[in-house]
Motif scaffolding. Sequence first.
Motif, PDB file in Angstrom:
ATOM      1  N   VAL A   1     -13.177  -3.942  -4.899  1.00 50.56           N
ATOM      2  CA  VAL A   1     -12.463  -4.503  -6.135  1.00 50.56           C
ATOM      3  C   VAL A   1     -11.248  -5.057  -6.043  1.00 50.56           C
ATOM      4  CG1 VAL A   1     -13.892  -2.924  -7.873  1.00 50.56           C
ATOM      5  CG2 VAL A   1     -11.553  -2.508  -6.617  1.00 50.56           C
ATOM      6  N   MET A   2     -10.958  -6.285  -6.613  1.00 50.23           N
ATOM      7  CA  MET A   2      -9.725  -6.723  -6.309  1.00 50.23           C
ATOM      8  C   MET A   2      -9.128  -7.472  -7.767  1.00 50.23           C
ATOM      9  SD  MET A   2     -10.671  -9.073  -2.975  1.00 50.23           S
ATOM     10  CE  MET A   2      -9.097  -9.969  -2.546  1.00 50.23           C
ATOM     11  N   GLY A   3      -7.876  -7.563  -7.877  1.00 51.66           N
ATOM     12  CA  GLY A   3      -7.267  -8.063  -9.045  1.00 51.66           C
ATOM     13  C   GLY A   3      -6.999  -9.674  -9.159  1.00 51.66           C
ATOM     14  N   ASP A   4      -7.270 -10.224 -10.147  1.00 53.84           N
ATOM     15  CA  ASP A   4      -7.052 -11.524 -10.467  1.00 53.84           C
ATOM     16  C   ASP A   4      -5.727 -12.226  -9.989  1.00 53.84           C
ATOM     17  OD1 ASP A   4      -9.454 -11.426 -11.354  1.00 53.84           O
ATOM     18  OD2 ASP A   4      -9.289 -11.952 -13.207  1.00 53.84           O
ATOM     19  N   HIS A   5      -4.781 -11.260 -10.193  1.00 58.24           N
ATOM     20  CA  HIS A   5      -3.272 -11.701  -9.703  1.00 58.24           C
ATOM     21  C   HIS A   5      -3.136 -11.455  -8.150  1.00 58.24           C
ATOM     22  CE1 HIS A   5       1.163 -12.257 -10.501  1.00 58.24           C
ATOM     23  NE2 HIS A   5       0.742 -12.878  -9.674  1.00 58.24           N
ATOM     24  N   ARG A   6      -3.800 -12.171  -7.329  1.00 56.81           N
ATOM     25  CA  ARG A   6      -3.969 -11.693  -5.780  1.00 56.81           C
ATOM     26  C   ARG A   6      -2.685 -11.191  -5.012  1.00 56.81           C
ATOM     27  NH1 ARG A   6      -9.694 -13.056  -4.885  1.00 56.81           N
ATOM     28  NH2 ARG A   6     -10.263 -12.305  -6.674  1.00 56.81           N
ATOM     29  N   SER A   7      -1.604 -12.050  -5.431  1.00 55.49           N
ATOM     30  CA  SER A   7      -0.221 -11.746  -4.858  1.00 55.49           C
ATOM     31  C   SER A   7       0.312 -10.541  -5.272  1.00 55.49           C
ATOM     32  CB  SER A   7       0.609 -12.755  -5.057  1.00 55.49           C
ATOM     33  OG  SER A   7       0.723 -13.328  -6.294  1.00 55.49           O
ATOM     34  N   ALA A   8      -0.084  -9.916  -6.740  1.00 51.58           N
ATOM     35  CA  ALA A   8       0.550  -8.877  -7.103  1.00 51.58           C
ATOM     36  C   ALA A   8      -0.447  -7.625  -7.451  1.00 51.58           C
ATOM     37  CB  ALA A   8       1.024  -9.193  -8.444  1.00 51.58           C
ATOM     38  N   SER A   9      -1.345  -7.650  -6.792  1.00 62.27           N
ATOM     39  CA  SER A   9      -2.592  -6.528  -7.038  1.00 62.27           C
ATOM     40  C   SER A   9      -2.844  -5.489  -5.881  1.00 62.27           C
ATOM     41  CB  SER A   9      -3.742  -6.929  -7.328  1.00 62.27           C
ATOM     42  OG  SER A   9      -4.849  -6.302  -7.461  1.00 62.27           O
ATOM     43  N   ALA A  10      -2.344  -4.316  -5.951  1.00 68.72           N
ATOM     44  CA  ALA A  10      -2.670  -3.363  -5.051  1.00 68.72           C
ATOM     45  C   ALA A  10      -4.107  -2.763  -5.058  1.00 68.72           C
ATOM     46  CB  ALA A  10      -1.874  -2.171  -4.853  1.00 68.72           C
ATOM     47  N   ASP A  11      -5.132  -3.436  -4.685  1.00 71.84           N
ATOM     48  CA  ASP A  11      -6.562  -3.305  -4.695  1.00 71.84           C
ATOM     49  C   ASP A  11      -7.118  -2.766  -3.341  1.00 71.84           C
ATOM     50  OD1 ASP A  11      -6.652  -5.779  -3.418  1.00 71.84           O
ATOM     51  OD2 ASP A  11      -6.403  -7.043  -5.117  1.00 71.84           O
ATOM     52  N   SER A  12      -8.440  -3.041  -3.223  1.00 73.79           N
ATOM     53  CA  SER A  12      -9.122  -2.435  -2.214  1.00 73.79           C
ATOM     54  C   SER A  12      -8.468  -3.167  -0.722  1.00 73.79           C
ATOM     55  CB  SER A  12     -10.691  -3.194  -2.301  1.00 73.79           C
ATOM     56  OG  SER A  12     -11.286  -2.344  -3.183  1.00 73.79           O
ATOM     57  N   ARG A  13      -7.822  -4.375  -0.786  1.00 73.27           N
ATOM     58  CA  ARG A  13      -7.150  -4.938   0.485  1.00 73.27           C
ATOM     59  C   ARG A  13      -5.979  -3.951   0.954  1.00 73.27           C
ATOM     60  NH1 ARG A  13      -5.064 -10.180  -2.096  1.00 73.27           N
ATOM     61  NH2 ARG A  13      -4.521  -8.811  -3.427  1.00 73.27           N
ATOM     62  N   SER A  14      -5.229  -3.245   0.113  1.00 75.13           N
ATOM     63  CA  SER A  14      -4.326  -2.405   0.387  1.00 75.13           C
ATOM     64  C   SER A  14      -4.749  -1.098   0.733  1.00 75.13           C
ATOM     65  CB  SER A  14      -3.399  -2.314  -0.866  1.00 75.13           C
ATOM     66  OG  SER A  14      -2.910  -3.530  -1.469  1.00 75.13           O
ATOM     67  N   HIS A  15      -6.034  -0.616   0.773  1.00 74.86           N
ATOM     68  CA  HIS A  15      -6.404   0.694   1.225  1.00 74.86           C
ATOM     69  C   HIS A  15      -7.501   0.709   2.220  1.00 74.86           C
ATOM     70  CE1 HIS A  15      -4.594   0.921  -3.060  1.00 74.86           C
ATOM     71  NE2 HIS A  15      -4.144   1.961  -2.477  1.00 74.86           N
ATOM     72  N   VAL A  16      -7.656  -0.341   2.824  1.00 79.45           N
ATOM     73  CA  VAL A  16      -8.797  -0.782   3.676  1.00 79.45           C
ATOM     74  C   VAL A  16      -8.738   0.202   4.973  1.00 79.45           C
ATOM     75  CG1 VAL A  16      -7.746  -2.476   5.022  1.00 79.45           C
ATOM     76  CG2 VAL A  16     -10.166  -2.693   4.812  1.00 79.45           C
TER      77      VAL A  16
END
Length: 308
Positions: free
Chosen positions: A210-225
């Motif tokens: 999952v990811m946020g639509d505001h990519r530059s301000a979203s701590a989503d799956s990328r941040s916890h890979v």
Amino acid sequence: MSSDRPGGPADVVPGDDGEDVPTATRSGGGFLRRGRRDKTAKKGSLLRELPVLLLIAFVLAVVVKTFFVQAFFIPSGSMEQTLHGCTGCTGDRVLVNKIPYWFGEPEPGDIVVFKGPDTWTPEVDVAEPTNWFSGAMLWLGRTVGVAPPSEDDFVKRVIATEGQTVQCCDAEGRITVDGEPLDEPYIFENTPVQDRAFGPVTVPEGRLWVMGDHRSASADSRSHVSDRYGGTIGVDDVIGKASVIVWPISRFGLLDDPDIQEQQAAAADPSGVTESRVTSSAVAPWAIGLTGALPITAWLRQRRSSAD
């Protein structure tokens, strides 16, 4: 001298304003007294029934919140501008529909509310209640969508599902799933291309990327890979699908869930013709609504027939 005839001086009772009122003006001499007794009895009955009514209302609220729909307050700007939660603006209140996932699972493009894994850092700080009363008020506020959600509640968009391999980026800086770029018209602000790279990550069974639509301000799956879940969340942790913005009124409207992997479907079909899919999650709400409407319709018809 008192008179024995109806309506005479002997047949009067004190009225509500203190004046004597002939009981003959009522339907029988004891009607007024009986009416007062009936009012007192009804008032006592209402007071006795009130706790029961409140209990029923509470149980219904719990049932609706648990199984059907829940209001949710957007606390952060990670889904801008699809969902407002920016600092200084009025945060959106959305209805989270739980019915679509009774018979199906989240699909790419869905906006979902979920319980984050224990490795995820909360996006907002929420002061937890210190006593039962404040706890009850917080629960009620979360039920109607006016209080901040729990710290471990998140809202993101599904990008990839189990078995799919997601990574970034292609030559144009787009995320790819199974080698095909996604069509993501909802992205608000993205990170610089040189900072977007991640993966490839193959989503495990029963999990979602999952990811946020505001990519530059979203701590989503990328941040916890790098965590033990590979940045993914569990399908079982999904609370429901964000379906409609209900507040503020100026923002009222249905939330879109585009088929972001449409290009993949077209690439898999050499003819270039993609089939329209009718999933169980799309059909289920209508089927349940129809099932609930039938007995109500039958009851209304029965009432009209009795009235005729």
